[in-house]
Structures are given as structure tokens and as C-alpha cells.
Design an enzyme around this catalytic site. Structure first.
Site, PDB file in Angstrom:
ATOM      1  N   GLN A  69       5.699   7.435  -4.859  1.00 33.02           N
ATOM      2  CA  GLN A  69       4.379   7.401  -5.702  1.00 33.02           C
ATOM      3  C   GLN A  69       4.199   8.524  -5.612  1.00 33.02           C
ATOM      4  OE1 GLN A  69       0.576   5.701  -4.625  1.00 33.02           O
ATOM      5  NE2 GLN A  69       1.325   3.987  -5.693  1.00 33.02           N
ATOM      6  N   CYS A  73      -5.934   4.951  -6.775  1.00 38.11           N
ATOM      7  CA  CYS A  73      -6.802   5.626  -5.757  1.00 38.11           C
ATOM      8  C   CYS A  73      -7.976   5.706  -5.954  1.00 38.11           C
ATOM      9  CB  CYS A  73      -5.982   6.667  -5.130  1.00 38.11           C
ATOM     10  SG  CYS A  73      -6.721   7.351  -3.677  1.00 38.11           S
ATOM     11  N   HIS A 100      -4.422  -3.720  -8.678  1.00 44.40           N
ATOM     12  CA  HIS A 100      -5.393  -4.174  -7.565  1.00 44.40           C
ATOM     13  C   HIS A 100      -6.611  -4.768  -8.360  1.00 44.40           C
ATOM     14  CE1 HIS A 100      -7.359  -3.607  -3.544  1.00 44.40           C
ATOM     15  NE2 HIS A 100      -8.410  -3.479  -4.386  1.00 44.40           N
ATOM     16  N   ASN A 148      -2.342  -7.427  -6.274  1.00 40.66           N
ATOM     17  CA  ASN A 148      -2.546  -6.701  -4.856  1.00 40.66           C
ATOM     18  C   ASN A 148      -4.304  -6.908  -4.755  1.00 40.66           C
ATOM     19  OD1 ASN A 148      -3.494  -3.608  -4.012  1.00 40.66           O
ATOM     20  ND2 ASN A 148      -2.495  -5.159  -2.844  1.00 40.66           N
ATOM     21  N   GLY A 197      -1.294  -4.824   1.514  1.00 43.85           N
ATOM     22  CA  GLY A 197      -1.704  -3.504   2.127  1.00 43.85           C
ATOM     23  C   GLY A 197      -2.154  -3.565   3.483  1.00 43.85           C
ATOM     24  N   ARG A 198      -3.581  -3.757   3.484  1.00 46.44           N
ATOM     25  CA  ARG A 198      -4.167  -3.387   4.788  1.00 46.44           C
ATOM     26  C   ARG A 198      -3.970  -4.786   5.690  1.00 46.44           C
ATOM     27  NH1 ARG A 198     -10.296  -3.419   2.554  1.00 46.44           N
ATOM     28  NH2 ARG A 198      -9.340  -4.477   0.867  1.00 46.44           N
TER      29      ARG A 198
END
Length: 351
Positions: A72, A102, A171, A204, A228-229
Site C-alpha cells: 500500500q 488514513c 472504512h 471495514n 484491523g484493530r
């Protein structure tokens, strides 16, 4: 079967999200073993690659056992993104992903990451520059929009598909939300329902249990889930979700022995890839996550983060095993991982 270019993934694949300072080869290795179907590197600055910055180049490291894997990149300059795409192409990952999601200030203020959501025309040009300079399938990870007043994900999805991206990960938050509040999957589902969208769409945000994965799969119709987390300190989540989707039953929770074994595996990979000093120092952030919820674990964690050699850490991990073996021998029950996302839906004895 889900296809991204020539990459073949199983139906409803589990994706490991690219996470800065987390998704390095040691972390990816334990996620791969535990069921991640597609993984990504940490995001890499296009400007850093062009300057030959050591940290950026280091993030290009990928290994055969990780495939399929995507690299990425992020940036706000068309020329730099094109040049970095050519560099990534030479490394030979399975796909190239662009980060338009991001929310971190130092990225956004450079007109990159989620900052590009303010200018969809620029997003299109940046993506075109990447596509022109690589033979790899190009995918995008982004957010719903900049804020609640500018949720432009529908326009973004259509325009990026039109210029040739092979898949889209969304996301379910705006940039202004950062990671707060609840992810909005309604808009993600709307993208998947759009008859113009034919590429795979991955959702996501907030997936932290097998139950939620099944619910969102059925409700929103996405092609797969990016986690992810919830995988930090708990790589078992990928196989747990897969098993639940297939059988409707939960896998047993990982035992103390399994947790310590993964810590050791992760630590060994960290030492091999980063060296003894950095490898041990950067592993410290993971102990708390791996041992989260263990009764009376605070003393062990405080010791682990102060040690400087593998041998010392290994001895403390042996003590952890011995200590909790005593709990089991005494049949002490009721010590659940209270609050842990995987356990909130379950009523199982821990240890």
C-alpha cells in the site's frame, strides 16, 4: 470465489487491514497462520520511496509465504505516485493498494490519505497515475468522506471503478470521525447494491466478533471483511469468523499455551526481521494485547516490557505458563476476558 485481477480468494475472504507500525512481516506472519486470506503492508510514502528513504524501502519487504499480499502506498502528487508505483511493481507483490483513508494529521496536511477525499478529481488523477505505471491490479482503501456533510463515497466508487481499479475497501467512518463513534455500514452496503459497481467491495470498521461478521455479511452483502484493530493481539479472529460462518459454532478460545506460543512466534520473527534491539523494543507494544484480560497479569506485563534479551523474555513466558497452569489445576473458573470483543458474545470458561 472472489477475483482481484488474477488473484483468486475464497468466497467471503478475511482481509488484514494495513496498519501503520503494526502490519509488519512479524505481525502478518501470525495473522496468516491464523486465517487471513489477503494482507497488506503498512502504508508507504510515495515521496519516501522516491527519496530512497530507508524506512519506506524497508516496508517493501514481503515473503512468499505471505501471498497473496498487497503493498500500500499513499501520496498527494501524481508524478510521485506514478514513480512509486513503478518501484512497487518491480518488487512483485500480488497487488498495489492506494491509501485514501488514513486520517492522521501529518498525512492529511500533506494532501494525502483521507485528505484526498476533499478533491475527488485529484483522487482520480492520482489513481490513474498509479494504474499507468504498474502491471499489478490496483485497489483502493478509503473512507465514506471527509465529514458528515461530504460523504462522497458513491461518487468515489463509481469514478475509481471507471478508471480501472480492481477492488475497493471502505472504512465506514469519515475522516473527521477518526476512529470514534460507530462505523456506518449502511453506505458501504449502498455501494455494494449499486448496479454500476461490479468490482469486489470489502467492508471495514468495528468487526470484532464472529456474530457481527455474519450479521454484516447478510445485511450489507459485501464481498468480504477487512479487519484491523480487532486482530491486534488476537490473530485468531480470522479463523474464528470463518468457522462461525461455516458452522454457526464458536471455536474454543485460545488457551494460555496457544497465546504464549504466538507471542514467541511473533517475537522470533521480530528479532529476525528487525534485529535484537529494535525487535525486542517494538515487540513490547504487543504483550498487553496478547495477554489482555488475564487475571493478575499486570506484574508479568510490567516485567516483559523492561527486558532486553530473548532469553529473559522466554523465562517470564515460562512463568506465565506455570502460573496459569496452577489456575487450571485448581479449577478456578469465572476469569473471562471481560470486555474482549471476541468473548463478549460468548459465555465460555476462560483458560
Amino acid at each position: 470465489m472472489i477475483k482481484i485481477g488474477s488473484i483468486e480468494l475464497p468466497d467471503f475472504p478475511m482481509l488484514l487491514a494495513p496498519m501503520e507500525d503494526v502490519s509488519d512481516p512479524p505481525f502478518r506472519s501470525v495473522c496468516k497462520v491464523n486465517g487471513a486470506d489477503l494482507m497488506y503492508t503498512e502504508f508507504i510514502s510515495s515521496e519516501g520511496l522516491i527519496r530512497d528513504a530507508i524506512k519506506s524501502r524497508r516496508k517493501l519487504d514481503i515473503y512468499e509465504e505471505e501471498r497473496p499480499i498487497g503493498i500500500q502506498i499513499f501520496g498527494g502528487d501524481e508524478e510521485a505516485m506514478g514513480m512509486s508505483a513503478a518501484i512497487v511493481d518491480a518488487v512483485g507483490p500480488d497487488l498495489l493498494d492506494i491509501n485514501f483513508g488514513c486520517p492522521v494529521k501529518k498525512v492529511v496536511t500533506k494532501g494525502a490519505g483521507a485528505g484526498v477525499l476533499k478533491d475527488v478529481d485529484l483522487m482520480v488523477r492520482l489513481t490513474q497515475s498509479v494504474i499507468k505505471n504498474t502491471h499489478l491490479p490496483v485497489t483502493v482503501k478509503t473512507r465514506l468522506g471527509w465529514d458528515d456533510q461530504s460523504k462522497n463515497i458513491e461518487e468515489v466508487a463509481e469514478r475509481l471503478q471507471d478508471i480501472g481499479i480492481a477492488a475497493l475497501s471502505i472504512h465506514g467512518r469519515t475522516r473527521c470521525q477518526m476512529y470514534k463513534g460507530e462505523a456506518n455500514w449502511e453506505l458501504i452496503g449502498r455501494i455494494k447494491d449499486n448496479p454500476r459497481i461490479t468490482i469486489p467491495v470489502f467492508g471495514n470498521g468495528d468487526i470484532d466478533s464472529p456474530e457481527k461478521a455474519l450479521e454484516y455479511k447478510n445485511r450489507y452483502g459485501v464481498d468480504g471483511i477487512m479487519i484491523g484493530r480487532a486482530a491486534i493481539g488476537y490473530p485468531w479472529i480470522f479463523n474464528e469468523i470463518k468457522h462461525f460462518l461455516k458452522t454457526g459454532e464458536h471455536l474454543p478460545l485460545p488457551t494460555v499455551e496457544q497465546r504464549v506460543a504466538v507471542i514467541r512466534q511473533h517475537l522470533k520473527y521480530s528479532l529476525a526481521w528487525k534485529g535484537p534491539v529494535v525487535g525486542i523494543r517494538e515487540m513490547r507494544r504487543h504483550y498487553t494485547n496478547y495477554l489482555k484480560g488475564f487475571p493478575n497479569i499486570k506484574e508479568f506485563k510490567s516485567r516483559l516490557v523492561r527486558l532486553d534479551t530473548y532469553e529473559e523474555i522466554d523465562e517470564v513466558l515460562d512463568e506465565v505458563l506455570a502460573y496459569y497452569a496452577g489456575f487450571v489445576a485448581q479449577k478456578i473458573s469465572g476469569h473471562s476476558l471481560k470486555g474482549h470483543p471476541i468473548v463478549k458474545q460468548q459465555n465460555k470458561e476462560y483458560l
